[in-house]
Design a protein around this motif. Structure first.
Motif, PDB file in Angstrom:
ATOM      1  N   ARG A 252       0.832  -1.216   0.000  1.00  0.00           N
ATOM      2  CA  ARG A 252       0.000   0.000   0.000  1.00  0.00           C
ATOM      3  C   ARG A 252       0.858   1.254   0.000  1.00  0.00           C
ATOM      4  O   ARG A 252       0.498   2.267  -0.603  1.00  0.00           O
ATOM      5  CB  ARG A 252      -0.936  -0.005   1.208  1.00  0.00           C
ATOM      6  N   ALA A 253       1.992   1.187   0.676  1.00  0.00           N
ATOM      7  CA  ALA A 253       2.854   2.371   0.746  1.00  0.00           C
ATOM      8  C   ALA A 253       3.491   2.695  -0.601  1.00  0.00           C
ATOM      9  O   ALA A 253       3.587   3.854  -0.990  1.00  0.00           O
ATOM     10  CB  ALA A 253       3.947   2.165   1.802  1.00  0.00           C
TER      11      ALA A 253
ATOM     12  N   SER B 129       4.085   3.790  -7.356  1.00  0.00           N
ATOM     13  CA  SER B 129       5.202   4.741  -7.379  1.00  0.00           C
ATOM     14  C   SER B 129       6.347   4.203  -8.227  1.00  0.00           C
ATOM     15  O   SER B 129       6.680   3.018  -8.194  1.00  0.00           O
ATOM     16  CB  SER B 129       5.705   5.003  -5.955  1.00  0.00           C
TER      17      SER B 129
ATOM     18  N   ASP C  75       7.325   9.939  -5.128  1.00  0.00           N
ATOM     19  CA  ASP C  75       5.925   9.507  -5.137  1.00  0.00           C
ATOM     20  C   ASP C  75       5.542   8.729  -3.891  1.00  0.00           C
ATOM     21  O   ASP C  75       4.358   8.436  -3.686  1.00  0.00           O
ATOM     22  CB  ASP C  75       5.656   8.639  -6.375  1.00  0.00           C
ATOM     23  N   LEU C  76       6.514   8.352  -3.076  1.00  0.00           N
ATOM     24  CA  LEU C  76       6.228   7.525  -1.905  1.00  0.00           C
ATOM     25  C   LEU C  76       5.465   8.320  -0.849  1.00  0.00           C
ATOM     26  O   LEU C  76       5.639   9.536  -0.714  1.00  0.00           O
ATOM     27  CB  LEU C  76       7.529   6.987  -1.314  1.00  0.00           C
ATOM     28  N   SER C  77       4.640   7.623  -0.102  1.00  0.00           N
ATOM     29  CA  SER C  77       3.894   8.260   0.982  1.00  0.00           C
ATOM     30  C   SER C  77       4.832   8.575   2.146  1.00  0.00           C
ATOM     31  O   SER C  77       5.907   7.981   2.270  1.00  0.00           O
ATOM     32  CB  SER C  77       2.768   7.324   1.450  1.00  0.00           C
ATOM     33  N   PRO C  78       4.441   9.496   3.015  1.00  0.00           N
ATOM     34  CA  PRO C  78       5.330   9.881   4.122  1.00  0.00           C
ATOM     35  C   PRO C  78       5.691   8.716   5.042  1.00  0.00           C
ATOM     36  O   PRO C  78       6.771   8.692   5.625  1.00  0.00           O
ATOM     37  CB  PRO C  78       4.513  10.951   4.864  1.00  0.00           C
TER      38      PRO C  78
ATOM     39  N   ALA D 184       6.242   5.631   4.225  1.00  0.00           N
ATOM     40  CA  ALA D 184       6.896   4.519   3.535  1.00  0.00           C
ATOM     41  C   ALA D 184       8.216   4.155   4.202  1.00  0.00           C
ATOM     42  O   ALA D 184       8.541   2.973   4.358  1.00  0.00           O
ATOM     43  CB  ALA D 184       7.105   4.873   2.064  1.00  0.00           C
TER      44      ALA D 184
END
Length: 539
Positions: A208-209, A213, A218-221, A223
């Motif tokens: 999900r993280a 990407s 593009d990664l979520s915070p 990750a």
């Protein structure tokens, strides 16, 4: 008696005091006078040196003017360079500790013996050792440019490094997922241990993280936090599963399965492309239905084309087109006529199947080829073909019409289809003519023809076997292939070719066609035609 002794004692003490204090007083007076005289002499010496320096300067300048010698550059005595340093020394009596080389030179000038020759040497030394303002500016500019270049190069290196490492974290996450799945494969089937549950949880969270990407930005915070948690879990797993050979076997099995999946996907893509190439688009099907309905609404006498007397004239230029695609056949005819120098001498022989005969005929009745002659026939009208070869073709069970369609086989029987003509040019329905083709009739065939029996194979006859030693090679500029499957055909070759061929499964009338070549085909389609607009056939 006592009084006499006290008087004597007082007298002795007084004499001692006088003998001690008097020398001290005399010495102090002498030192004060000496200091005053020395100070006056030092000030007088400084004044003398200053006046001597001024005299030295004036004397040197007068001598140079009298001898007509070139005057030293004024830049030597400009304020703020040398004169200011000399003035500071004269007024303060000491040079600045952070003075430049000019200050050092200035302090040396008063120490010379005051002759004109010494003054000349001073000027020459100053001129040689001190760069001019222009030279200083140029040197500063060069240093500045070097610094700028170094900065720019450094920025470029940083940018290149940033680009290289912009997807490092994404790659690391995917590597962690691969390792985690490998450890799950090593676990016993149906295992519900704490480590297995933790691995599955970490995999879901990390998937999900990362999502879709492709780069680190593009990664979520969260990750990075999940990466660290996954790494800790993988460390635990490495302590539990220490059997390396088993790990290698599992990884090989996973690799093999992935390769098999990739091959299956590739085969499916090829199948879908082949299917799309053989499927009639909705717009073309609509067009064929409308034209068929209009054709049967006409009277039988209205089905005839003009200029039928030209159909068997051997002195004209005859073209054959075998097709069941109305729009494709229309492009071949339109492009051939538009590039011909003598369109009135062109004769087109279109052969289609019985299902598409009405639609093909109606299209050219509505859009006649100008002064050119037109003949449209059905392949079912060739009795010799249906009785002699049709039974062999029906034995084939291939779903691909390229191997079972009689229209594809018909090209190898041109002498039987047109027995009254000496020469005819066959045009595939996926070509576009860009240059006058009547020059082909000037090529000598040197008596070559197809007089031997044809190969009656159950699949598509091979042309180069059927017509072996009965063909003439054409110059490459006549025909360019590959626009239906090769995206690397050079534009210069396309522009110079007399005929361009969209051979392959990516036909220009399909959505799967190569967009970069479609314009060569679309320019010969009248998209403003009412039937095309009603069937939603657009560019």
């Amino acid at each position: 008696m006592k009084q006499n002794r006290r008087c004597t004692r007082i007298s002795i003490l007084s004499l001692l005091s006088v003998s001690v204090l008097l020398p001290i007083f005399l010495l102090s007076s002498t030192l004060r006078n000496f200091k005053s005289e020395a100070s006056e002499e030092y000030i007088e010496d400084l004044s003398t040196i200053k006046y001597r320096t001024d005299a030295l300067t004036l004397s040197s300048i007068e001598e140079k003017e009298g001898e007509s010698v070139e005057v030293p550059p004024l830049v030597v005595y400009k304020d703020g360079v040398l004169g200011s340093q000399v003035a500071d020394i004269s007024s303060n009596g000491s040079s600045r500790s952070d003075g430049s080389e000019n200050a050092r030179i200035g302090t040396d000038i008063p120490k010379r013996n005051g002759t004109n020759q010494d003054a000349k040497q001073d000027y020459q030394q100053v001129q040689l050792e001190k760069p001019s303002l222009q030279e200083q500016s140029e040197q500063a500019t060069v240093r500045g440019n070097r610094n700028i270049q170094a900065t720019v190069q450094g920025n470029r290196n940083i940018q290149a490094l940033t680009r290289r490492v912009s997807d490092e974290k994404v790659k690391a996450i995917k590597d962690q997922l691969i390792r985690a799945n490998a450890y799950l494969e090593l676990a016993p089937p149906g295992s519900k241990s704490q480590l297995v549950r933790e691995l599955r949880l970490r995999i879901r969270m990390l998937e999900r993280a990362v999502g879709e990407s492709s780069k680190d930005s593009d990664l979520s915070p969260g990750a990075l936090h999940r990466m660290r948690a996954m790494e800790a879990t993988l460390t635990k797993a490495s302590h539990v599963y220490t059997d390396c050979p088993a790990m290698v076997t599992k990884l090989r099995a996973m690799t093999y399965n992935l390769e098999e999946q990739a091959r299956a996907q590739k085969s499916q893509v090829q199948f879908l492309l082949q299917l799309a190439g053989r499927t009639t688009p909705k717009g073309l099907h609509c067009l064929s239905m409308r034209l068929t309905a209009e054709y049967f609404a006409l009277q039988p006498e209205e089905w005839q084309f003009p200029n039928q007397q030209k159909l068997h004239d051997p002195d004209l230029y005859h073209f054959a087109v075998f097709s069941d695609n109305v729009l494709a056949c229309a492009v071949v005819v339109n492009s051939t006529i538009s590039t011909s120098r003598e369109p009135e001498k062109l004769v087109f022989h279109v052969v289609t199947d019985s299902l598409n005969l009405p639609a093909m005929s109606m299209w050219f009745l509505l859009n006649p080829p100008g002064k050119s002659a037109m003949q449209i026939q059905s392949i079912d009208s060739f009795e010799w073909l249906s009785t002699k070869y049709n039974a062999t073709l029906r034995k084939e069970n291939s779903p691909d019409l390229r191997y079972t369609s009689a229209l594809n086989h018909l090209r190898f029987y041109l002498p039987d289809v047109f027995p009254m003509l000496n020469k005819i040019v066959l045009l595939d329905h996926d070509v576009v003519v860009q240059r006058d083709l009547t020059g082909l009739w000037n090529i000598s065939m040197e008596g070559k023809g197809d007089e031997r029996p044809l190969w009656k194979a159950g699949s598509l006859p091979l042309g180069w076997v059927t017509f072996y030693n009965h063909t003439m090679a054409l110059d490459r500029t006549w025909h360019v292939l590959g626009l239906g499957h090769d995206s690397g055909v050079r534009r210069v070759d396309i522009e110079q070719a007399a005929v361009i061929h969209f051979d392959g499964i990516m036909k220009p009338w399909l959505d799967t066609g190569l967009d970069k070549y479609k314009e060569y085909w679309r320019r010969h389609v009248n998209y403003g035609h009412p039937y095309l607009q009603q069937c939603n056939i657009q560019r």
